[in-house]
Scaffold this active site. Structure first.
Site, short mmCIF file in Angstrom:
data_model
loop_
_atom_site.label_atom_id
_atom_site.label_comp_id
_atom_site.label_asym_id
_atom_site.label_seq_id
_atom_site.Cartn_x
_atom_site.Cartn_y
_atom_site.Cartn_z
N HIS A 62 0.85 -1.21 0.00
CA HIS A 62 0.00 0.00 0.00
C HIS A 62 0.87 1.25 0.00
CE1 HIS A 62 0.25 1.19 4.36
NE2 HIS A 62 0.39 -0.10 4.59
N ASP A 164 5.82 2.71 7.10
CA ASP A 164 4.57 2.01 6.82
C ASP A 164 3.75 2.89 5.87
OD1 ASP A 164 2.21 0.60 6.85
OD2 ASP A 164 1.71 1.02 8.94
N GLU A 194 -5.29 1.40 2.30
CA GLU A 194 -5.09 0.22 3.16
C GLU A 194 -5.31 0.59 4.61
OE1 GLU A 194 -2.75 -2.65 5.70
OE2 GLU A 194 -2.65 -0.48 5.57
N GLU A 195 -4.84 1.76 4.99
CA GLU A 195 -4.88 2.16 6.41
C GLU A 195 -6.29 2.41 6.92
OE1 GLU A 195 -2.47 1.90 8.33
OE2 GLU A 195 -0.59 2.23 7.28
N ASP A 217 4.58 -5.42 3.49
CA ASP A 217 4.19 -4.39 4.46
C ASP A 217 5.15 -4.46 5.65
OD1 ASP A 217 2.69 -2.43 5.85
OD2 ASP A 217 0.79 -3.31 5.20
N HIS A 304 3.46 3.50 13.17
CA HIS A 304 2.43 4.56 13.21
C HIS A 304 2.82 5.77 14.06
CE1 HIS A 304 -1.26 2.25 11.42
NE2 HIS A 304 -0.15 2.13 10.69
ZN LIG Z 1 1.02 -0.92 6.48
#
Ligand SMILES: [Zn+2]
Length: 333
Positions: A62, A164, A194-195, A217, A304
């Site tokens: 992603h 990410d 995706e998130e 990922d 994140h």
């Molecule tokens: Zn990811």
């Protein structure tokens, strides 16, 4: 281009979930020299074909990042926002965020807010505006912002916002450059949204209808002080072969194939079980009547947060594993 240079290019492009236009263009330009065919679908996924005789194999990384969307502008000129993906306000307080037009602001919290239980509603972005009218000259409701923390390397590690999943986009780009002849009919998907729920990966899987699927990922680690063991991997121990996460139990055939290909090519691997969090492997695996799906993961600390960390040798191993699998003829299904 090496990992650092590629990442620098990708980081300069805006691309939170649903607003991936800039990042898609940058990736498309980088992928073009290695692609047999390149297109963008309705959702905004970038689909890069690299033809081969064998069964169809879809890689999916992603390209969207987590971020913020402006929901209100106060009369004093502060921005209230909603989240795009799994943003934890505590981890972002007092860092810089950036809008698509380059406007930057400080992500701050109300002074009286309980830091331990900090909610997004108690935070705001301060772009230094005098009042609402002044703020509206720079930012509108619906505009999106992403982390604007620095990218640097230290002792073989790369530290960057939204590794990410830009780091996996780098891995697919590097693999595309490394492949000399595809033994399978390969599609490299740079997916959107995706998130916010694996949305791009879902529609891309449906249209491509692959025999085999591999999500690329980041994954959580178990190598920091006080680890709660959400992950099983360690930085510097190689590419992580996914066994499962909250969205997928990988097909045993794909786990075995990835480990086998790694062994043949002398690529160091470790096993990945991510206890909290999903990947595009989830939607690939249950596409149509089911797809033999697995995942190649990059061990990543502080996922994140505005300062994620990965090991450059793991990134090399992941790129080598993607290109080795593309060039290993898989059984017809
Ligand atoms: Zn990811």
């Amino acid at each position: 281009m090496d990992t650092f240079e590629l990442l620098k290019k990708l980081n300069a492009a805006h691309g939170p979930s649903g607003d991936e236009g800039e990042i898609r263009q940058v990736i498309a330009d980088l992928a073009k020299p290695f692609a047999d065919e390149i297109m963008t679908d309705t959702m905004g996924n970038l689909i890069v074909r690299k033809r081969g005789e064998g069964p169809s194999l879809m890689f999916c990384a992603h390209m969207d990042s987590i971020g913020f969307v402006v929901t209100h502008i106060t009369k004093e000129g502060y921005l209230r926002c909603g989240r795009l993906g799994g943003v934890s306000p505590k981890e972002v307080v007092n860092t810089v965020v950036r809008f698509k037009n380059g406007v930057r602001g400080v992500f701050a919290r109300e002074e009286k807010a309980d830091f331990g239980k900090l909610k997004l509603d108690e935070c705001f972005i301060d772009i230094g505006a005098k009042d609402r009218e002044d703020a509206q000259k720079l930012v509108q409701i619906g505009d999106t912002a992403v982390y604007d923390t620095p990218l640097f390397c230290n002792n073989g590690k790369v530290i960057s916002p939204y590794l990410d999943n830009r780091i996996s986009c780098v891995i697919l780009l590097r693999a595309l450059a490394q492949i000399t002849a595809c033994a399978n009919d390969c599609t490299f998907v740079f997916s959107v949204q995706e998130e916010v729920g694996l949305r791009g990966g879902k529609t891309a899987s449906y249209s491509i209808d692959p025999d085999y699927g591999v999500a690329v990922d980041v994954t959580d680690v178990d190598d920091v002080p006080g680890s709660e063991q959400y992950g099983t991997t360690q930085l510097g121990k190689g590419a992580a072969v996914k066994v499962m996460d909250s969205s997928v139990i990988c097909h045993p055939e794909m786990v075995a194939k990835l480990e086998d290909v790694a062994k043949t090519h002398g690529i160091t691997v470790q096993r990945d079980i991510l206890r909290a969090g999903g990947t595009d492997a989830g939607v690939m695996s249950v596409n149509r009547s089911g797809v033999v799906t697995g995942g190649i993961s990059v061990p990543c600390r502080y996922i994140h947060t505005p300062c994620e960390m990965a090991d450059l040798s793991d990134v090399d191993a992941c790129a080598a594993l993607v290109s080795a699998l593309a060039q290993t003829k898989l059984d017809a299904i």
